[in-house]
Design an enzyme around this catalytic site. Structure first.
Site: not given
Ligand code: ADP
Length: 162
Positions: A17, A41, A91, A129
């Protein structure tokens, strides 16, 4: 002034992130990291804890602020913040279908707010996460996945013995 929103659940924020947030902050004049809550969730961290962690991790980025979205539409949140863009990390494979769908819906809702996708850096392309929560619960190594302040909070949640 070009303003962007970086939305997510950040439960907790990971190095993946933070890489996206940093890269967005290089392109836009201001970036608001928006913590979104999903009523379906049960999160590990409260919104306040996620706010604190994100504020700690983005302290060195003067054009980044952190806010919690009170629910409702992301495009409405973006509009209220005066933002013209939503920036998301992509990703390989796993994100594509969902992000495509959300991007389309948001375009229908407000055509003036553009969604930008930044490719995940290869070293973070497997990182989520949920993997971090799972590893932390099992006492796995976290130092390459999250910043030290987030690692400390995870250790607190799951007990120092781990
Ligand atoms: P997660 O999928 O890890 O629970 P979130 O729902 O908080 O994360 O994701 C928020 C944004 O951050 C989304 O656009 C998601 O694709 C992006 N994101 C999450 N992890 C990564 C990563 N490792 N690399 C790039 N973008 C990421």
């Amino acid at each position: 002034m070009k303003k962007a929103i970086c939305p997510g659940s950040f439960d907790p924020v990971t190095n993946g992130h933070l890489d996206i947030i940093r890269r967005a902050a290089r392109t836009f004049d201001h970036v608001t990291v928006a913590i979104l809550t999903n009523p379906r969730k049960q999160p590990l961290f409260t919104v306040e804890e996620r706010l604190e962690m994100l504020n700690e991790c983005t302290r060195d980025l003067p054009n980044v602020s952190v806010a919690a979205s009170e629910g409702g539409l992301l495009v409405e949140f973006a509009r209220a913040q005066g933002a013209q863009a939503i920036v998301k990390g992509l990703r390989p494979i796993q994100d594509f279908e969902y992000e495509w769908q959300m991007g389309m819906v948001n375009m229908e809702l407000n055509d003036e707010i553009e969604t930008y996708f930044l490719m995940s850096r290869k070293e973070y392309s497997y990182l989520s996460s949920s993997i971090v929560r799972e590893l932390a619960s099992l006492g796995g190594k976290l130092d390459l996945l999250v910043p030290p302040n987030v690692e400390a909070r995870l250790r607190q949640k799951f007990g120092a013995a781990r």
